[in-house]
Design an enzyme around this catalytic site. Structure first.
Site, mmCIF file in Angstrom:
data_model
loop_
_atom_site.group_PDB
_atom_site.id
_atom_site.type_symbol
_atom_site.label_atom_id
_atom_site.label_comp_id
_atom_site.label_asym_id
_atom_site.label_seq_id
_atom_site.Cartn_x
_atom_site.Cartn_y
_atom_site.Cartn_z
ATOM 1 N N GLY A 6 0.769 -1.247 0.000
ATOM 2 C CA GLY A 6 0.000 0.000 0.000
ATOM 3 C C GLY A 6 0.793 1.285 0.000
ATOM 4 O O GLY A 6 0.213 2.364 -0.175
ATOM 5 N N GLU A 39 4.252 -6.488 2.032
ATOM 6 C CA GLU A 39 3.823 -6.938 0.697
ATOM 7 C C GLU A 39 3.776 -5.765 -0.286
ATOM 8 O O GLU A 39 2.725 -5.476 -0.854
ATOM 9 C CB GLU A 39 2.407 -7.533 0.769
ATOM 10 C CG GLU A 39 2.241 -8.772 1.609
ATOM 11 C CD GLU A 39 0.763 -9.110 1.854
ATOM 12 O OE1 GLU A 39 -0.133 -8.357 1.421
ATOM 13 O OE2 GLU A 39 0.510 -10.126 2.512
ATOM 14 N N GLY A 43 4.032 -3.611 -3.653
ATOM 15 C CA GLY A 43 4.029 -3.834 -5.098
ATOM 16 C C GLY A 43 4.506 -2.569 -5.799
ATOM 17 O O GLY A 43 5.637 -2.466 -6.258
ATOM 18 N N ARG A 44 3.614 -1.579 -5.790
ATOM 19 C CA ARG A 44 3.868 -0.328 -6.509
ATOM 20 C C ARG A 44 5.199 0.337 -6.107
ATOM 21 O O ARG A 44 5.932 0.843 -6.950
ATOM 22 C CB ARG A 44 2.712 0.628 -6.220
ATOM 23 C CG ARG A 44 2.733 1.891 -7.014
ATOM 24 C CD ARG A 44 1.650 2.866 -6.542
ATOM 25 N NE ARG A 44 0.420 2.258 -6.140
ATOM 26 C CZ ARG A 44 -0.683 2.188 -6.905
ATOM 27 N NH1 ARG A 44 -0.690 2.727 -8.094
ATOM 28 N NH2 ARG A 44 -1.772 1.597 -6.437
ATOM 29 N N ARG A 84 -4.910 2.834 -16.036
ATOM 30 C CA ARG A 84 -5.043 3.587 -14.785
ATOM 31 C C ARG A 84 -5.714 4.957 -14.953
ATOM 32 O O ARG A 84 -6.594 5.305 -14.165
ATOM 33 C CB ARG A 84 -3.686 3.730 -14.080
ATOM 34 C CG ARG A 84 -2.997 2.393 -13.779
ATOM 35 C CD ARG A 84 -1.835 2.518 -12.810
ATOM 36 N NE ARG A 84 -2.304 2.863 -11.489
ATOM 37 C CZ ARG A 84 -2.240 4.061 -10.975
ATOM 38 N NH1 ARG A 84 -1.682 5.046 -11.647
ATOM 39 N NH2 ARG A 84 -2.728 4.295 -9.782
ATOM 40 N N TYR A 134 -9.107 4.907 -12.854
ATOM 41 C CA TYR A 134 -9.037 5.575 -11.539
ATOM 42 C C TYR A 134 -8.843 7.080 -11.656
ATOM 43 O O TYR A 134 -8.494 7.724 -10.664
ATOM 44 C CB TYR A 134 -7.849 5.057 -10.714
ATOM 45 C CG TYR A 134 -7.630 3.571 -10.684
ATOM 46 C CD1 TYR A 134 -8.548 2.723 -10.071
ATOM 47 C CD2 TYR A 134 -6.486 3.016 -11.242
ATOM 48 C CE1 TYR A 134 -8.315 1.357 -10.019
ATOM 49 C CE2 TYR A 134 -6.251 1.649 -11.185
ATOM 50 C CZ TYR A 134 -7.180 0.828 -10.577
ATOM 51 O OH TYR A 134 -6.937 -0.512 -10.525
ATOM 52 N N CYS A 172 -11.697 3.163 -29.298
ATOM 53 C CA CYS A 172 -12.996 3.808 -29.526
ATOM 54 C C CYS A 172 -13.794 3.938 -28.233
ATOM 55 O O CYS A 172 -14.818 3.267 -28.040
ATOM 56 C CB CYS A 172 -13.771 3.010 -30.556
ATOM 57 S SG CYS A 172 -12.863 2.949 -32.085
ATOM 58 N N GLU A 173 -13.304 4.731 -27.352
ATOM 59 C CA GLU A 173 -13.969 5.036 -26.075
ATOM 60 C C GLU A 173 -13.564 6.459 -25.724
ATOM 61 O O GLU A 173 -12.362 6.790 -25.795
ATOM 62 C CB GLU A 173 -13.430 4.147 -24.937
ATOM 63 C CG GLU A 173 -13.642 2.680 -25.075
ATOM 64 C CD GLU A 173 -14.966 2.194 -24.515
ATOM 65 O OE1 GLU A 173 -15.672 2.972 -23.852
ATOM 66 O OE2 GLU A 173 -15.289 1.023 -24.776
ATOM 67 N N TYR A 200 1.193 -1.831 -12.246
ATOM 68 C CA TYR A 200 -0.197 -1.866 -12.712
ATOM 69 C C TYR A 200 -0.317 -1.260 -14.108
ATOM 70 O O TYR A 200 -1.286 -0.582 -14.422
ATOM 71 C CB TYR A 200 -1.128 -1.183 -11.695
ATOM 72 C CG TYR A 200 -0.970 -1.765 -10.302
ATOM 73 C CD1 TYR A 200 -1.383 -3.069 -10.036
ATOM 74 C CD2 TYR A 200 -0.370 -1.055 -9.268
ATOM 75 C CE1 TYR A 200 -1.212 -3.635 -8.779
ATOM 76 C CE2 TYR A 200 -0.188 -1.609 -8.001
ATOM 77 C CZ TYR A 200 -0.611 -2.899 -7.762
ATOM 78 O OH TYR A 200 -0.438 -3.461 -6.525
HETATM 79 N N1 LLP Z 1 -1.095 -7.203 -0.834
HETATM 80 C C1 LLP Z 1 -2.363 -7.410 -1.243
HETATM 81 C C2 LLP Z 1 -3.162 -8.449 -0.570
HETATM 82 C C3 LLP Z 1 -2.903 -6.648 -2.286
HETATM 83 O O1 LLP Z 1 -4.156 -6.841 -2.662
HETATM 84 C C4 LLP Z 1 -2.099 -5.661 -2.913
HETATM 85 C C5 LLP Z 1 -2.630 -4.827 -4.008
HETATM 86 C C6 LLP Z 1 -0.780 -5.501 -2.478
HETATM 87 C C7 LLP Z 1 -0.307 -6.279 -1.423
HETATM 88 C C8 LLP Z 1 0.160 -4.515 -3.098
HETATM 89 O O2 LLP Z 1 -0.279 -3.217 -2.938
HETATM 90 P P1 LLP Z 1 0.682 -1.987 -3.351
HETATM 91 O O3 LLP Z 1 1.900 -2.061 -2.453
HETATM 92 O O4 LLP Z 1 1.056 -2.164 -4.783
HETATM 93 O O5 LLP Z 1 -0.150 -0.807 -3.109
HETATM 94 N N2 LLP Z 1 -4.564 -1.546 -9.873
HETATM 95 C C9 LLP Z 1 -4.492 -0.544 -8.834
HETATM 96 C C10 LLP Z 1 -3.873 -1.090 -7.574
HETATM 97 C C11 LLP Z 1 -4.579 -2.315 -7.044
HETATM 98 C C12 LLP Z 1 -3.900 -2.903 -5.838
HETATM 99 C C13 LLP Z 1 -4.453 -4.246 -5.530
HETATM 100 N N3 LLP Z 1 -3.843 -4.890 -4.411
HETATM 101 C C14 LLP Z 1 -3.746 0.673 -9.361
HETATM 102 O O6 LLP Z 1 -3.346 0.675 -10.517
HETATM 103 O O7 LLP Z 1 -3.609 1.675 -8.659
#
Ligand code: LLP
Length: 432
Positions: free
Chosen positions: A250, A288, A290-291, A327, A331, A358-359, A386
């Site tokens: 997150g 955990e 990601g981004r 994105r 969003y 076409c959107e 993402y």
């Molecule tokens: N752990 C779980 C259980 C998750 O569902 C997620 C992301 C993460 C970790 C990693 O979250 P991060 O550190 O990346 O914030 N597609 C959206 C983001 C969706 C995130 C879904 N879950 C976007 O492009 O902003």
């Protein structure tokens, strides 16, 4: 230069040409075409090490594990960079587990999240020997136990609890509130852990949560962490000791000028939560992200097909679209857009940068000041997370190529799809 552009110091501008590490993006477009996602190995490494070093420092010998959330960018090359750095992985499908294994990731460092794990996925994960499952319901718990018994394995589990904390982020990426589909309600957590401890072939390993994504303020994450620590204490007092605590991912990144979470302070505050009330809790700290690890390590390189002035607006029609980077459409997310190569004699104008789909929602950026001509290259920044993973074939558009830069080398890490690949597996009906 915007913050996103010089983040990690690996992007440079030489004679007006944007470089990723030592390679000009124009060179990449020449070799691999457009649209192409380009990732910097140095930026991936720096992002990982910044977090890992902060954890090493604050944990001071106590264990931690960064489980990279594969969903953010699951390209095998990206996963292998993290695997080599010693990362664990957070997966949400059997497919992601296959990717982690193919990239050389260690199964014993994999946690399996997600609320809809199928029987096949659970048994595959058990046979692979993953670190554990983040369980989201009682039914899932019973299912995991049943399968573990049938194949004679022990399943390590954490409950993904829903701490009912408002992440104050976009509603589509906010997951920690009571009314959404994720996790086990906080007030049912103890009962569910008691159920877990009564089920055969289940070993309780941890407590976990994930409250949302792209947070620019750490307080909701720390509030959630506080609740996890309380829960772990309660569990211990009823004879269910916990080995690890995970406040999820997150942590947001800077796309434009958002404030961001200071990693060192965040990690230190997590550590503080672990010793709250003067107690020493002997647990492993899992994260955990990601981004945070991939977002600012990638750009989407695209070419201007048409400059289209109209009475009310100027449009820059590029060869990337919402199917490549959804994105902004999904969003209303902001990505900086810059010229990737200097355009001689082009006049600066305000454009909506749009794709050919076409959107009307196919807008990559609104009201951007750019000096561009047809044929010029444009870079959409902060597209490493993402981006490709959410791309589709809408409008029968082949998905983009992916390239990784490492110093002066640029290597194709996913070939651009061909049209033939798009209808492979489709059949004409035999109608007369
Ligand atoms: N752990 C779980 C259980 C998750 O569902 C997620 C992301 C993460 C970790 C990693 O979250 P991060 O550190 O990346 O914030 N597609 C959206 C983001 C969706 C995130 C879904 N879950 C976007 O492009 O902003």
């Amino acid at each position: 230069m915007s913050a996103a552009l010089n983040m990690f110091g690996v992007h440079r501008v030489l004679a007006g040409d944007l470089h990723m590490e030592d390679v000009a993006l124009s060179e990449i477009a020449g070799s691999f075409g457009t649209p192409t996602f380009v990732y910097s190995r140095a930026a991936l490494t720096t992002a990982y090490q910044q977090l890992d070093n902060a954890l090493k420092k604050t944990r001071n010998g106590k264990p931690h594990l960064i489980c990279y959330a594969v969903k953010a960018n699951s390209n095998l090359a990206v996963l292998s960079v993290f695997a080599k750095l010693g990362a664990g992985f957070d997966i949400v499908s059997g497919g992601e587990l296959r990717r982690v294994l193919a990239a050389g990731g260690a199964p014993e460092k994999v946690v399996f999240s997600g609320l809809g794990k199928t029987r096949d996925e659970i048994s595959f994960a058990l046979l692979t020997g993953i670190k554990g499952f983040n369980v989201e319901s009682e039914s899932e718990l019973r299912r995991i136990s049943e399968i573990a018994v049938a194949i004679n394995k022990i399943a390590r589990i954490s409950l993904r609890v829903n701490p009912d904390v408002d992440a104050k982020t976009h509603p589509y990426i906010s997951t920690g509130l009571k009314n959404n589909k994720f996790g086990v309600a906080f007030d049912r957590a103890i009962g569910t852990y008691q159920l877990a401890s009564s089920l055969p072939n289940i070993e309780i390993a941890g407590v976990d949560c994930h409250i949302g994504s792209q947070l620019s303020d750490a307080s909701p994450l720390l509030e959630a962490m506080g609740r996890l620590v309380n829960l772990a204490d309660k569990l211990e007092s009823i004879g269910i000791p916990i080995q690890h605590i995970c406040p999820g991912g997150g942590i947001g990144i800077t796309y434009a000028d958002e404030p961001n979470i200071n990693i060192e302070n965040y990690v230190a505050a997590l550590e503080q939560a672990l010793s709250s009330g003067g107690k020493t809790r002997d647990v492993e700290l899992l994260l955990e992200p990601g981004r945070l690890l991939t977002g600012n390590a990638g750009v989407l390189l695209t070419k201007v097909e048409y400059v289209k002035p109209t009475d009310s607006k100027n449009f820059l029609v590029v060869d990337a679209a919402m199917n490549d980077l959804i994105r902004p459409s999904l969003y209303q997310a902001h990505h900086e857009i810059v010229m990737a190569a200097a355009s001689k004699d082009a006049v600066s104008r305000i454009y909506d940068v749009v794709g050919p789909v076409c959107e009307s929602a196919d807008v990559l950026g609104r009201d951007r000041t750019l000096a561009a001509r047809e044929g010029d290259l444009v870079a959409i920044l902060s597209a490493g997370a993402y981006g490709f993973v959410m791309s589709s074939n809408y409008n029968t558009r082949p998905r983009a190529a992916e390239v990784m830069v490492d110093g002066a080398n640029a290597q194709l890490v996913r070939a651009r799809e061909t049209i033939d690949e798009l209808f492979r597996g489709e059949y004409l009906v035999n109608l007369c």
